[in-house]
Design an enzyme around this catalytic site. Structure first.
Site, short mmCIF file in Angstrom:
data_model
loop_
_atom_site.label_atom_id
_atom_site.label_comp_id
_atom_site.label_asym_id
_atom_site.label_seq_id
_atom_site.Cartn_x
_atom_site.Cartn_y
_atom_site.Cartn_z
N ARG A 1 0.25 2.06 23.46
CA ARG A 1 0.62 0.90 22.59
C ARG A 1 -0.01 -0.59 23.53
NH1 ARG A 1 2.07 -0.84 17.92
NH2 ARG A 1 4.06 -2.00 17.25
N THR B 1 -1.27 1.51 8.79
CA THR B 1 -1.64 2.40 10.14
C THR B 1 -2.30 3.79 9.20
OG1 THR B 1 0.49 1.34 10.93
CG2 THR B 1 0.24 3.97 11.63
N THR C 1 -3.39 2.36 14.49
CA THR C 1 -2.58 1.10 13.48
C THR C 1 -3.36 0.21 15.18
OG1 THR C 1 -1.33 -0.79 12.69
CG2 THR C 1 -0.50 0.24 15.14
N ASN D 1 -1.70 -2.67 13.11
CA ASN D 1 -0.70 -3.61 12.93
C ASN D 1 -1.04 -4.02 11.07
OD1 ASN D 1 1.69 -4.51 12.68
ND2 ASN D 1 1.41 -6.27 13.41
N ASP E 1 4.19 -7.98 16.26
CA ASP E 1 5.31 -7.33 16.27
C ASP E 1 6.99 -7.34 17.80
OD1 ASP E 1 5.53 -5.62 14.60
OD2 ASP E 1 4.09 -4.00 15.19
N SER F 1 7.07 -0.14 18.26
CA SER F 1 6.78 0.47 16.90
C SER F 1 8.36 1.13 16.06
CB SER F 1 6.10 0.87 18.00
OG SER F 1 5.52 1.75 16.88
N SER F 2 7.46 1.44 14.71
CA SER F 2 7.87 2.87 14.33
C SER F 2 7.02 4.08 14.03
CB SER F 2 8.44 1.71 12.87
OG SER F 2 9.41 1.06 12.70
N GLY G 1 3.78 3.92 7.72
CA GLY G 1 4.51 3.23 6.57
C GLY G 1 5.40 1.56 7.34
N GLY G 2 4.75 1.50 7.99
CA GLY G 2 5.45 0.22 8.93
C GLY G 2 7.17 0.67 9.28
#
Length: 580
Positions: free
Chosen positions: A101, A374, A392, A394, A416, A445-446, A465-466
């Site tokens: 990340r 993503t 990603t 973003n 984010d 993050s997801s 897909g956020g």
């Protein structure tokens, strides 16, 4: 042998668990008969297969797939972004997650994102140099190759370098995405140089060549970590950020590190689930939702009651996501509690089997949202190694900024973070201390790369897909549990609830009229995409780009599922040719 001894021996053999097991249980293959890769672009899938054919393993293939996606999906990911990589080593049986990340630069304090009135400066938080965190993807590629791969990094990066040099056809989503971000991207000389052809923006069908990105990839191949974070590329990145008004330092760029984290592991029915820990919120949310749902036999329920219970589990997990989760190196997360079966049982007890729980009864503020752009890939090789990678930048095309001479499109992941307490960003993110920016901190993050295992099946699954990533993976897990194939799971219709807004969102055609009627009678509000008159937004939006692979050990058969919503995605199963 005496009769008594023979009798005793016979009894011992008949009672032996190994004898009964061999007769009762089907044989399970020790290794797959080939390899399978599913990714968001056929060129990336082909790159992975090419590396396997050269003698590489799943981890070498992951470097090839990831780096090629960074070339052909600039709308979704790239060297200027980051990601999470869930790895399984078949030889040792060990699972790890590599956290690549992005991190906050020291200069990116909350006050830098406020305008003269003290309000959140939305342009600065999503566009240009200030919106970009220190990239993590290049460091992850180096570490995967060095610690887990079999081939030199330069071999695994060769397909991406070739595609960047020779070019590839611009596809419809890429052209549409550029059109929506053109005003921002054309602010920056380095971006204009890449995306404008004789003053004309890229268009569907153009052959898109990126010689500067190919050069950056070649430096990474030749020099590893230093080829990106120091030297020529590092200097150009720093100069480009400075020219655009931002402030990175050479020390924080060169100081980036990939974190090796222990995955979250729990059981759902017969399945062992291995998934992403913080700073992903996905694993904790999945553990909560699935352990809530294991209290019911979903397979015996009608569509309305099944959906009701799944939505109530989503509602509770997303409420917890908001308050408790952030970068575990900076925030004390009650992970043991949030992932425990006892906690899930307590949440289950608050669910009425026939009535929706109004979200305002679960006190708090809106759940953070994340953009959808993503990408994900899934791999199983012939040795049983596997990789789930989600990466990603973003937003569509990230920050829009390419530092001149690099070809690297920088992320806008700073958005984010919670940049101003109590103020939502463009996607509804509310400000909380747990997710406030600090030097070196990773934003929440997801992204949720996930493994599923039981006696006769092994699955790798993930999606972009956020904030909907987690619920799409949840529905995929439930689909596999229902006995669906990999391709059926990739094509499943999708719905989502994230606590606030108190609304079930759904793709077109997910629910029939009777199911909608029953859910509304229970108190649920439903966004009907194609029916604005019925309270929906009048859209026909589809979500995600799920990529999944499956190994059926009872038949030793591999399957791949690539989301039909993405026409350039690809899943391939084959026996790689042996290296010369």
């Amino acid at each position: 042998m005496k009769p008594i001894a023979r009798s005793l021996l016979l009894c011992a053999l008949l009672l032996s668990p190994s004898v009964w097991a061999s007769e009762a249980a089907p044989a399970r293959a020790a290794h797959p008969d080939g390899a399978v890769i599913a990714s968001g672009h056929s060129l990336a899938t082909d790159a992975g297969m090419e590396i396997l054919a050269k003698g590489g393993n799943a981890f070498d293939a992951a470097v090839a797939v990831s780096s090629t996606l960074a070339v052909v999906e600039p709308i979704s990911s790239g060297l200027g972004g980051g990601g999470f990589f869930l790895l399984h080593d078949a030889r040792t049986g060990k699972d790890v997650m590599l956290d690549a990340r992005e991190t906050a630069p020291e200069s990116a304090t909350p006050d830098q994102f406020l305008d003269k009135n003290g309000d959140l400066d939305r342009d600065r938080s999503v566009n240009g140099a200030w919106s970009a965190g220190i990239p993590g993807l290049p460091a992850a590629l180096v570490q995967i190759a060095r610690e887990h791969g079999r081939l030199p990094l330069k071999d695994s990066l060769a397909p991406a370098i070739r595609v960047a040099t020779d070019g590839f056809p611009v596809y419809a989503r890429m052209a549409r995405g550029y059109a929506s971000r053109a005003e921002v991207m054309e602010r920056y000389p380095g971006t204009r140089e890449v995306y404008l052809r004789n003053g004309r923006p890229i268009a569907e069908g153009d052959v898109f060549k990126q010689p500067e990105l190919a050069h950056t990839l070649q430096l990474l191949a030749d020099r590893g970590f230093d080829g990106f974070y120091r030297g020529e590329t590092g200097r150009r990145l720093l100069a480009g950020v400075k020219q655009a008004g931002g402030r990175w330092t050479a020390e924080e760029l060169a100081g980036y590190t990939v974190k090796t984290r222990e995955p979250i592991v729990f059981n759902y029915g017969d399945w062992k689930i291995t998934t992403a820990p913080p700073p992903s919120s996905g694993g904790i949310a999945l553990a909560s939702m699935l352990q809530i749902l294991e209290g019911w036999d979903l397979g015996k329920m009608d569509a309305a009651h099944r959906t009701h219970l799944v939505v109530e589990a989503m509602r509770r997990a997303y409420r917890d996501r908001t308050f408790f989760l952030g970068d575990p190196d900076f925030v004390d997360i009650p992970q043991k509690v949030l992932t425990s079966r006892d906690y899930a049982q307590g949440l289950r007890a608050t669910i009425h089997p026939e009535k929706a729980t109004p979200s305002d009864l679960l006190s708090g503020n809106p759940t953070p949202l994340e953009d959808e752009e993503t990408t994900h890939f899934s791999i199983i090789d012939a040795e049983g190694n596997r990789v789930g990678g989600t990466q990603t930048v973003n937003l569509l095309y990230g920050s829009g900024l390419i530092p001149a001479g690099t070809g690297v499109l920088l992320n806008n992941e700073m958005d984010d973070f919670a940049l101003k307490p109590g103020t939502p960003n463009a996607f509804g993110v509310m400000g909380y201390e747990a997710n406030a920016p600090k030097k070196g901190k990773r934003m929440l993050s997801s992204m949720t790369p996930t493994f599923m295992e039981k006696d006769d099946k092994v699955v790798v699954i993930g999606t972009p897909g956020g904030s909907r990533i987690i619920t799409m993976v949840l529905l995929g897990i439930l689909g596999y549990d229902d006995g669906l194939t990999a391709q059926q799971v990739a094509a499943l219709p999708r719905y989502h609830h994230q606590w606030l807004p108190d609304l079930i969102e759904a793709e077109d055609g997910t629910f029939d009229a009777e199911t909608v009627k029953q859910l509304q009678a229970m108190g649920h509000k439903i966004d009907l995409p194609g029916d604005s008159a019925a309270g929906g937004r009048g859209s026909s939006h589809v979500w995600g780009n799920l990529q999944t692979v499956e190994w059926d050990r009872s038949t030793n058969t591999l399957y791949g599922g690539s989301d039909p919503r993405n026409p350039v995605g690809s899943a391939r199963v084959e026996k790689p040719a042996k290296a010369d």
